[in-house]
Structures are given as C-alpha cells and as structure tokens.
Design an enzyme around this catalytic site. Sequence first.
Site, PDB file in Angstrom:
ATOM      1  N   LEU A 121      -1.558  -1.179  -4.078  1.00  0.00           N
ATOM      2  CA  LEU A 121      -2.680  -0.310  -3.741  1.00  0.00           C
ATOM      3  C   LEU A 121      -2.214   1.146  -3.715  1.00  0.00           C
ATOM      4  O   LEU A 121      -1.422   1.532  -2.851  1.00  0.00           O
ATOM      5  CB  LEU A 121      -3.266  -0.683  -2.378  1.00  0.00           C
ATOM      6  N   TYR A 170       0.847  -1.197   0.000  1.00  0.00           N
ATOM      7  CA  TYR A 170       0.000   0.000   0.000  1.00  0.00           C
ATOM      8  C   TYR A 170       0.880   1.243   0.000  1.00  0.00           C
ATOM      9  O   TYR A 170       1.772   1.379   0.836  1.00  0.00           O
ATOM     10  CB  TYR A 170      -0.912  -0.034   1.234  1.00  0.00           C
ATOM     11  N   CYS A 171       0.635   2.144  -0.972  1.00  0.00           N
ATOM     12  CA  CYS A 171       1.350   3.416  -1.043  1.00  0.00           C
ATOM     13  C   CYS A 171       2.856   3.160  -1.158  1.00  0.00           C
ATOM     14  O   CYS A 171       3.297   2.421  -2.035  1.00  0.00           O
ATOM     15  CB  CYS A 171       0.987   4.274   0.165  1.00  0.00           C
ATOM     16  N   LEU A 172       3.663   3.742  -0.287  1.00  0.00           N
ATOM     17  CA  LEU A 172       5.101   3.537  -0.337  1.00  0.00           C
ATOM     18  C   LEU A 172       5.465   2.079  -0.113  1.00  0.00           C
ATOM     19  O   LEU A 172       6.469   1.586  -0.647  1.00  0.00           O
ATOM     20  CB  LEU A 172       5.777   4.426   0.709  1.00  0.00           C
TER      21      LEU A 172
END
Length: 600
Positions: free
Chosen positions: A365, A336-338
């Site tokens: 994501l 998710y994200c980073l």
Amino acid sequence: MQQTTPAARECRECDKRRPMPAGDAWDRAAHATVAAATMGMSPASLAIAWFDWATHLAVSPGKCVDLAMQAGQAALTGFRPAPAPAAHRREIGETGETGGSDAPALAAAPPFDPRFVGNAWSRWPFSVYRDAFLSIEQWWQQATTGVPGVDRHHEDLVRFFARQCIDACSPGNFVATNPVVLDAALESGGRNFVDGARHWREDVDAMLAHLRGQPFRPAAGFRPGRELAVTPGRVVFRNAMFELLQYMPKTQRVAREPILLVPSWIMKYYILDLQPHNSLIRYLVDEGFTVFAISWRNPGEEARDVGLDDYLRDGLLAALNEVRARCGDAVHAVGYCLGGTLLAIGAAALARDGHADALRTMTLLAALTDFSDPGELGLFIDASELAALDALMWRQGYLDGAQMRAAFQLLNARDLVWSRMMSEYLLGRRLKPNDLTAWNADTTRMPYRMHSEYLTHLFLDNDLAEGRYCVDGRPVALGDIETPTFVVGTERDHVSPWKSVYRLHLLTHHALTFVLTAGGHNAGIVSEPGHPKRHYRSATREADTPYRGDQAFFDDTPVVAGSWWPCWSGWLERHSTGEVAARDVPDGLADAPGTYVHES
C-alpha cells in the site's frame, strides 16, 4: 525462516563498538550544530544548487532576454491606469464582471488559485496585489526552469526554494493586503485577531511542551482505545520491537490464510483502525478474515543502533513466525508505506532462501521499491543533505517526529503552513480536528541507525531496485518474488508517487495487480466504501507478459466509482484456499490497542 547468521551479527556488533575517530566526532558535532539551526537542511547543498543555476543562467543570453521581455510585459500590464476605488465599485458588480460597455477594460482574471478565492480579491487595490504577485510567481517559475546545463536535482532544488520564498510573500499572508481578513476584522470588530492570537499562543505552548518532553495529549474525541483503534482484539505477542495484535472474529467461518498488517514505523498503526466506519481492520474482520497487526514501539535514544535488519528480523519475520505458529498456514502479508518496502525486502529474502511458501500473497500500500524518483522528497536526498541529517540524528540518537513532520509540511507549505496561518491566526478560525489530523499529530521517532541506512541504501543509492541490498550478508532481488502481489498507488501521493510505485512492474515478472486510487498518501488508503468522491483504476499484469507503461495504464484502464477495498477483499478471497472455523483469540497480554501505541 530468514535468520541472521552469528558471523553477520558479530560483524554488526563490531561496527557498533568500534570507537569513532576524534576528527569524525568533531565533524559530526559541527554538522549537527548547523543542521539544528537550519531544521536539518544543508546550506551547502542549496548553495551549490544556486551557484549551478546562477552560473548557467549568466551564460544563457537567450534565456535572459526572454525573462527580461516577460518582466517588461508584466510591468507594463501591471501599471495600467486603474480606476478610482469609487468608480471601480460602480463598474464591478458582485460577480466581478464589468457593468457596462463604457467601463475600462480589465485584465483577464487569473486561473483558479485557492489562495485568492472570493469576490473580495476582485476589488481594487487587492486585485493589483494579487495579479502582481501571480506575475512574479510565474516569472520565477520560468527563471528556475529550463536553464541549459543545470543539473536536474539542482534545478528542482532552486525552483522549490524559490517557490517557498515567494509563497511566504503572498499578499494573502499579510493583514494590510488581504481583503478577506480586513472584511472579517470589520465584521467582528477585530475579534478575529483576538481569537487568532489565542490560537497562536496555544500552538506555541504545545510546541514548548513537546520540547520539554511532555507526553502527547490526543485531541478530545480522538483518543486511541476510546474513539479510535476500537476494533476488539488482544495483544498476543510482544518483544522490544513491536506488539502483535489479533482481532476478534465477526463471522463463524474465516478464510484459511490469516492477514498480517505491517504498518510503517514512522506512523502509529491505528491509521488502519481509525473510527469504526473507516477502519480497514474492522472491514477485513467483517469480511471474514483472521487479522493480525503489528504495533511498533516508539523508539528513544536507547534504540540509536537499531537498524533495518533489526526491523526485518525482530519485527516482520518475528511477527510472521508468530502468526504462522498460531494459524498453521501461509499468510496474506500487507505492508503500508515503509512497512511495504520492508515487506518487499522480506519477501525477496524468503524467496532467495527457499521459504516463499510462508506468504500466500503480498499487498503493498503506497510503498516504494524503486527510489530513483521519490517525488519532492528527493529534494532532500543528496550526499550533503544526508550528511547534515545524519549528524543531527547522531547527536539525538533518533529523528524526532516533529522534525519529520516539518519536512513534510515544507513540501506542501502553501496548504499546510500559509493557508493554515491565515485561517487560524488572521481569521481566527480554528480548524476542527478529525480522526486523520488527530492521528497525524501523534508522531513517532525513528532510530538513528535505521533511518541513516534507509536514506543511504534505499533513497540515495537505490540498492534494492538495483540488486545491491543485502540481507544476512547476501543481496536480495525483487525479481525472485513469485508470490501473487496486489499494489496500491494513490493519485496525489507526495510521499510515494504512484508512478514510482508502479515501477515494481519493471523489477518483477510475476502476476501483479495494480490499483490507482483517488486521494493522497493517507486519505487514498483510508478510503472506505461510501466515502464520497472516490474512484480507482485496476488492472492485472499476468506472469511473464510484456511491460505496459504507467501512462498507458492510466489512459487504457477504466475508472471505477467507489472504494477500492471491495476489489482488494475479492482478490484476497480468490487467492485463499477455502475457509475454516473462526479462530478464538487467547486472553493475551493486554486488550487492543495495546500499550506501545500510547508511548509518546
């Protein structure tokens, strides 16, 4: 599994121990002092952008004439004789429409703007304030756009800061020019100002407490381990970087391959495990998966030299090794994200070194892999800006969560700063906390070295997309990834714009399913079944098929009402290799959500 060689580690340790020249230390100290005074912004970057824009505007007579004509037309329109207040009240009904054919013609109502909602803004003189402000705002939008010869980054920067200055002068931000505030004061006898002053004092006290290093206090009713992050599980592994949580099964049989969730370390992991009704982790457990999640440690000054390779080696790959040792199978890895960017780097490194079989699938994501267009975050990414931010982090040893949140608030200041100020301080209406806002207030820090590497190698230089990013001294390529991939972008994402997320199609050739869902960076991911006003688009690019552009995807892919979670769960099930008996969770080191999540 990927391991850092002794030579590479020795080289890194040499870099850490190498003394900094005295001149560099003085320079960084000076830059850090300036950056602290400007909240991490670079005055030089803004000055260069402004000079570029002003110089090219000065030698663009056609543009100047157009702007002068627009200003003159707006002035003439704005200075039409206005009816007297009493007559105006008779001519304007409750709906804001003219009451008869004899009434003076009024200017057309401006397009919908959430800052000026309500009949009160149609009354004179407040309608004049509103229309004049919107005219000035439109003029500056034209003035800072389309000037021939201006560098695109400089144009974006000037337009952004012009918008910030204009938004600060909105008539909605001042008591005397805001009819909604004045009406509230009349109705409450000024109680709204008393309540607003109390809210302001509470916020100042909270800010001062943070500056004094006092621990974060979660909002009542939204405490991790009590109301939030309550899916049953245990900490089954811990090192200096993270805790690994394994969750109790809810079904007698589970998918053979376990799921490993890799959240970003710029956020607490329990964004994926909020309340029971909107917990992604609980949903996956209920769907019959063995679920593991990484809970990152909140670093302090002692972690200043922790870099991206540490997060890869001692974080992602260590967790992957542990999950495989416990389950004996390949893993459905989810970033998710980073955390998704890190997962993509790790997947490319595993593929390069012949260990691609460690991953059964990969899900990203709201994660960027191509940083050529990172949206409005790119406003803060240039050499001058990074020098200022790097100096600030060098002095502290980390980037503080409050500093990072301030940057995100600046990107959306209209909603997150000025509208909130009017509601809470002028109207005296304290916004009720919810699970997402409580989680968002639970900020984390980022180590100096890691964040500096992340901004330089990924955001500024785009090394990952261009094949220059190195793991263990050798470059990795996203094109080496053959693992089936599921990618989620969100329509209103200002952190990872969905069209930039979509660019993974250009960097790989394997089977890839892309989902575009309603919502923003967080709300679009926390989009449980039954959530109102949710929809998504989903399409699969088969291996080695021609590229389809993002606009073609948007136009040609039908909209599906509801949450994207069932679509993903079905995809995971189709890419699993059967079922096994539910796996017992050992006693472990602590009950979920563990200890690291409580560090502030």
